[in-house]
Motif scaffolding. Structure first.
Motif, mmCIF file in Angstrom:
data_model
loop_
_atom_site.group_PDB
_atom_site.id
_atom_site.type_symbol
_atom_site.label_atom_id
_atom_site.label_comp_id
_atom_site.label_asym_id
_atom_site.label_seq_id
_atom_site.Cartn_x
_atom_site.Cartn_y
_atom_site.Cartn_z
ATOM 1 N N ARG A 44 -13.325 -1.654 -0.884
ATOM 2 C CA ARG A 44 -12.020 -1.128 -0.476
ATOM 3 C C ARG A 44 -11.709 0.208 -1.143
ATOM 4 N NH1 ARG A 44 -6.083 -4.003 -1.568
ATOM 5 N NH2 ARG A 44 -4.853 -2.354 -0.544
ATOM 6 N N THR A 45 -11.889 0.280 -2.437
ATOM 7 C CA THR A 45 -11.527 1.502 -3.161
ATOM 8 C C THR A 45 -12.558 2.605 -2.975
ATOM 9 O OG1 THR A 45 -12.533 0.582 -5.173
ATOM 10 C CG2 THR A 45 -10.158 0.275 -4.884
ATOM 11 N N ALA A 76 -5.277 4.178 -12.581
ATOM 12 C CA ALA A 76 -6.218 3.438 -11.732
ATOM 13 C C ALA A 76 -6.357 1.993 -12.202
ATOM 14 C CB ALA A 76 -7.587 4.117 -11.743
ATOM 15 N N MET A 80 -4.646 -0.273 -9.498
ATOM 16 C CA MET A 80 -5.697 -0.669 -8.558
ATOM 17 C C MET A 80 -6.689 -1.672 -9.141
ATOM 18 S SD MET A 80 -6.489 3.133 -7.089
ATOM 19 C CE MET A 80 -5.183 4.164 -6.466
ATOM 20 N N LEU A 190 -9.109 5.896 -6.928
ATOM 21 C CA LEU A 190 -9.856 5.002 -6.041
ATOM 22 C C LEU A 190 -11.359 5.114 -6.283
ATOM 23 C CD1 LEU A 190 -7.923 5.535 -2.680
ATOM 24 C CD2 LEU A 190 -8.103 3.382 -3.936
ATOM 25 N N GLY A 194 -13.829 2.135 -7.566
ATOM 26 C CA GLY A 194 -14.962 1.736 -6.730
ATOM 27 C C GLY A 194 -16.272 1.774 -7.486
ATOM 28 N N THR A 221 -10.104 -1.382 4.123
ATOM 29 C CA THR A 221 -10.492 -0.110 3.530
ATOM 30 C C THR A 221 -9.917 1.076 4.295
ATOM 31 O OG1 THR A 221 -12.558 -1.058 2.723
ATOM 32 C CG2 THR A 221 -12.458 1.343 2.887
ATOM 33 N N THR A 225 -5.730 1.178 3.131
ATOM 34 C CA THR A 225 -5.884 1.971 1.915
ATOM 35 C C THR A 225 -5.900 3.467 2.248
ATOM 36 O OG1 THR A 225 -7.178 0.149 0.990
ATOM 37 C CG2 THR A 225 -7.191 2.203 -0.220
#
Length: 314
Positions: A44-45, A76, A80, A190, A194, A221, A225
């Motif tokens: 996703r990130t 982050a 996240m 992000l 990731g 994603t 996002t």
């Protein structure tokens, strides 16, 4: 200059955001059927960062973010890395609609944090009533939906921790990243998340994924996002940073409705009773609807390039 009222374009963007950040819980619920929580977060990130990178480069937004990289990484982690994996783990146990409702308690915790930071205005009678109502609603939903099951209570605790983290993140942005373009902060954050979760993802999702999980993760994603952040920036530019986050009060409605209609999640008496109590409490705790007062900003908000709070990003 943003409009002093919602334009037609503003209402369209508002409706899009209510959906884009109301459906992640449905997609997460489907994705974790095949992917580990770490894999969901990594894809996703990382995927969203790649999609946003060209926009960030074109705007020259990455260089200012790189100069503040320690604070970007802190943002982050709190906005996240922690919340995304906690949500994915929790949704292995509890329904997506319940998850969406519990995340909506962010204004409650933001008000508590404001009080701790010395904002006595957050203790106004109406906001205090909102706090009491909101947490009472959470208790009704939590205790009624879990039936005393320890795993359910633990998962709900994880989601409430997510709400706390979402409430903390804006204070980092407001105090340390207020001069950094939001798109640069988001893209760099992000990408870092990731990359950080990629090794764990490779080790924890060895089985072939089901098609529904792959499609859900792709939509999470791209739509929830990458596209959601771009639309959010457009909404802020259209109606201003005070009105833009009002769509967050619609997110739990979307989450609960989709969970019931698509996943056949039960609408328990506790959920039906506690749902309006939580929403009204959050609305009062946040200071009510800022109609006609664009200077009011009881809760820090994501703006470009002003202080940010991406909400129910979720």
């Amino acid at each position: 200059m943003p409009s002093s009222r919602f334009t037609t374009r503003g209402w369209v963007l508002f409706a899009i955001m209510a959906i884009l950040w109301g459906i992640p819980y449905l997609f997460i619920r489907e994705a974790v059927e095949s992917f580990s929580p770490a894999a969901v977060v990594a894809v996703r990130t990382g995927g969203a960062a790649l999609l946003l990178l060209p926009f960030a480069l074109r705007q020259g937004a990455l260089k200012p973010a790189l100069r503040k990289w320690p604070w970007v990484l802190a943002f982050a982690a709190i906005e996240m890395a922690g919340p995304f994996v906690l949500l994915a783990h929790a949704e292995q146990t509890i329904p997506s609609g319940l998850t969406g409702l519990l995340v909506a308690t962010v204004p409650l915790f933001a008000t508590v944090i404001a009080v701790i930071r010395g904002d006595r205005g957050a203790l106004r009678p109406l906001r205090t009533i909102g706090l009491v109502l909101g947490f009472a609603g959470v208790a009704i939903v939590g205790l009624g939906s879990s039936g005393g099951a320890g795993a359910d209570l633990l998962a709900m605790g994880e989601v409430l921790l997510v709400a706390v983290l979402y409430a903390i993140a804006p204070f980092i942005v407001a105090s340390k990243l207020n001069e950094v373009p939001s798109l640069g902060t988001i893209t760099l954050a992000l990408g870092a998340v990731g990359l950080g979760y990629a090794p764990i993802a490779l080790l924890t999702s060895p089985q072939p994924p089901a098609p529904n999980s792959v499609i859900s993760l792709a939509l999470l994603t791209v739509l929830c996002t990458a596209v959601a952040f771009i639309v959010f920036f457009a909404l802020i530019g259209e109606v201003g940073p005070v009105r833009a986050p009002l769509f967050t009060y619609m997110n739990p409605v979307v989450a609960v409705a989709l969970g019931a209609l698509i996943l056949s999640e039960p609408l328990t008496p506790a959920l039906l009773l506690g749902f309006p109590v939580v929403i009204v409490g959050c609305l009062l705790a946040a200071g009510g609807l800022p109609i006609g007062d664009r200077k009011r900003a009881d809760v820090p908000i994501l703006s470009e390039p002003d202080p940010a709070t991406p909400r129910n990003s979720r």
